[in-house]
Design a protein around this motif. Structure first.
Motif, PDB file in Angstrom:
ATOM      1  N   SER A   1     107.295  74.363  10.001  1.00  0.00           N
ATOM      2  CA  SER A   1     107.821  73.339  10.507  1.00  0.00           C
ATOM      3  C   SER A   1     107.385  72.650  11.733  1.00  0.00           C
ATOM      4  N   LEU A   2     106.349  73.554  12.711  1.00  0.00           N
ATOM      5  CA  LEU A   2     105.702  73.166  14.292  1.00  0.00           C
ATOM      6  C   LEU A   2     104.390  72.245  13.435  1.00  0.00           C
ATOM      7  N   ALA A   3     104.371  72.553  12.880  1.00  0.00           N
ATOM      8  CA  ALA A   3     103.156  71.978  12.328  1.00  0.00           C
ATOM      9  C   ALA A   3     103.353  69.832  11.968  1.00  0.00           C
ATOM     10  N   GLU A   4     104.921  70.045  10.972  1.00  0.00           N
ATOM     11  CA  GLU A   4     105.305  68.926  10.958  1.00  0.00           C
ATOM     12  C   GLU A   4     105.877  67.524  12.182  1.00  0.00           C
ATOM     13  N   TYR A   5     106.688  68.921  13.141  1.00  0.00           N
ATOM     14  CA  TYR A   5     106.418  68.122  14.366  1.00  0.00           C
ATOM     15  C   TYR A   5     105.383  67.408  15.326  1.00  0.00           C
TER      16      TYR A   5
ATOM     17  N   LEU B   1     102.129  60.389  13.563  1.00  0.00           N
ATOM     18  CA  LEU B   1     102.477  59.541  13.634  1.00  0.00           C
ATOM     19  C   LEU B   1     103.325  58.487  13.500  1.00  0.00           C
ATOM     20  N   LEU B   2     104.668  58.747  13.954  1.00  0.00           N
ATOM     21  CA  LEU B   2     105.844  57.620  14.697  1.00  0.00           C
ATOM     22  C   LEU B   2     104.816  56.466  15.215  1.00  0.00           C
ATOM     23  N   TYR B   3     103.860  57.774  16.492  1.00  0.00           N
ATOM     24  CA  TYR B   3     102.730  56.637  16.886  1.00  0.00           C
ATOM     25  C   TYR B   3     101.824  55.797  16.467  1.00  0.00           C
TER      26      TYR B   3
ATOM     27  N   ARG C   1     105.661  58.015   6.674  1.00  0.00           N
ATOM     28  CA  ARG C   1     105.852  59.568   6.609  1.00  0.00           C
ATOM     29  C   ARG C   1     106.337  60.333   7.622  1.00  0.00           C
ATOM     30  N   GLY C   2     105.316  59.609   9.242  1.00  0.00           N
ATOM     31  CA  GLY C   2     106.231  60.728  10.696  1.00  0.00           C
ATOM     32  C   GLY C   2     107.353  60.477  10.507  1.00  0.00           C
ATOM     33  N   LEU C   3     108.267  59.727  10.136  1.00  0.00           N
ATOM     34  CA  LEU C   3     110.224  59.837   9.826  1.00  0.00           C
ATOM     35  C   LEU C   3     109.913  60.738   8.828  1.00  0.00           C
TER      36      LEU C   3
ATOM     37  N   ARG D   1     113.845  68.917  10.870  1.00  0.00           N
ATOM     38  CA  ARG D   1     115.201  68.758  11.595  1.00  0.00           C
ATOM     39  C   ARG D   1     115.224  69.628  10.650  1.00  0.00           C
ATOM     40  N   GLU D   2     116.168  69.386   9.454  1.00  0.00           N
ATOM     41  CA  GLU D   2     116.680  70.123   8.144  1.00  0.00           C
ATOM     42  C   GLU D   2     116.406  71.815   8.256  1.00  0.00           C
TER      43      GLU D   2
END
Length: 276
Positions: A213-217, A223-225, A234-236, A243-244
């Motif tokens: 979860s932390l790595a996904e964050y 990626l969002l930036y 992919r970032g989203l 979040r899930e």
């Protein structure tokens, strides 16, 4: 007396995962009273970590910050470097969410000094390398306050975390690359994405849901930036997955409609263990 204190210490350190703050406060009040009667400062300091974490997740970082300051003062009076280094992380994130960057800078330096170059000193409290966390938090405090040296702290923290456990690596990346990218301190360049990809793969191989979860964050945030539309998508997706996980694993009261999270930095998701 010690047999009454020990189980309450463990419960206070882990209550934040399931109970209401009011119920935990009642249990912590019992622990405080028993520790005062027995002169047991160590158990009281450990128990404080759980309530401070709970206050953070309950969206009450100001209260958590005051408790964290009391805890660190207590640890200073105990004078056990291993205990101070191992328990400092929860104080850091409470201070972050209440804007106490001077405290983060002062105590992260203390943690670094007390660790004396040993990455695993104080590692019995859910963090594989408290020194890597100390470097990451000094990095945050330095760039926030406009102090020099934060880039070296970032590189040193990530390098040290790579030789630690998956959760520590993901946590360090979230607080270094993840946070610095969010606040436009650094760009989401290839090195940040590569490091986050590496952390996610390591976490997945280790089957650690907290680390994943932390790595996904961290990766999703980077990626969002980025400029490419594919990176954004992919970032989203990664942010939604993180979040899930939070919805499934965080305390039920932190998922209620009335809850308002601090959400300025990655939170703590570690389980405090009794000091040995």
């Amino acid at each position: 007396m010690s047999m009454r204190i020990a189980p309450r210490t463990m419960l206070c350190a882990t209550d934040w995962q399931a109970r209401a703050v009011q119920e935990s406060r009642g249990r912590f009040a019992q622990l405080r009273q028993l520790c005062k009667a027995a002169g047991d400062k160590v158990s009281l300091a450990i128990g404080m970590s759980g309530l401070a974490t709970e206050l953070l997740y309950a969206g009450r970082p100001s209260e958590g910050s005051r408790l964290a300051s009391e805890q660190m003062a207590l640890l200073e009076s105990i004078g056990d470097p291993t205990l101070t280094v191992g328990l400092a992380f929860v104080a850091f994130i409470n201070w972050f969410d209440s804007g106490e960057f001077g405290e983060i800078l002062r105590w992260s330096q203390t943690v670094i000094d007390l660790a004396e170059g040993d990455p695993t000193k104080g590692a019995g409290f859910g963090i594989g390398s408290p020194l890597a966390i100390g470097l990451a938090m000094r990095c945050v405090a330095r760039w926030w306050l406009g102090r020099p040296g934060w880039r070296q702290d970032l590189h040193d923290a990530v390098a040290m975390a790579r030789n630690s456990d998956p959760t520590t690596l993901a946590l360090v990346l979230a607080w270094t690359y993840g946070l610095a990218i969010t606040y436009a301190v650094i760009r989401a360049d290839d090195s940040a994405v590569h490091a986050s990809e590496e952390a996610l793969q390591t976490a997945q191989r280790a089957s650690s849901d907290i680390a994943v979860s932390l790595a996904e964050y961290a990766l999703g945030n980077a990626l969002l930036y980025r400029d490419a539309a594919a990176d954004h998508r992919r970032g989203l997706e990664l942010m939604v997955q993180a979040r899930e996980w939070q919805r499934e694993r965080m305390p039920p009261w932190s998922r209620s409609p009335s809850w308002r999270p601090p959400v300025r930095g990655p939170g703590a998701a570690t389980v405090m263990l009794p000091y040995r």
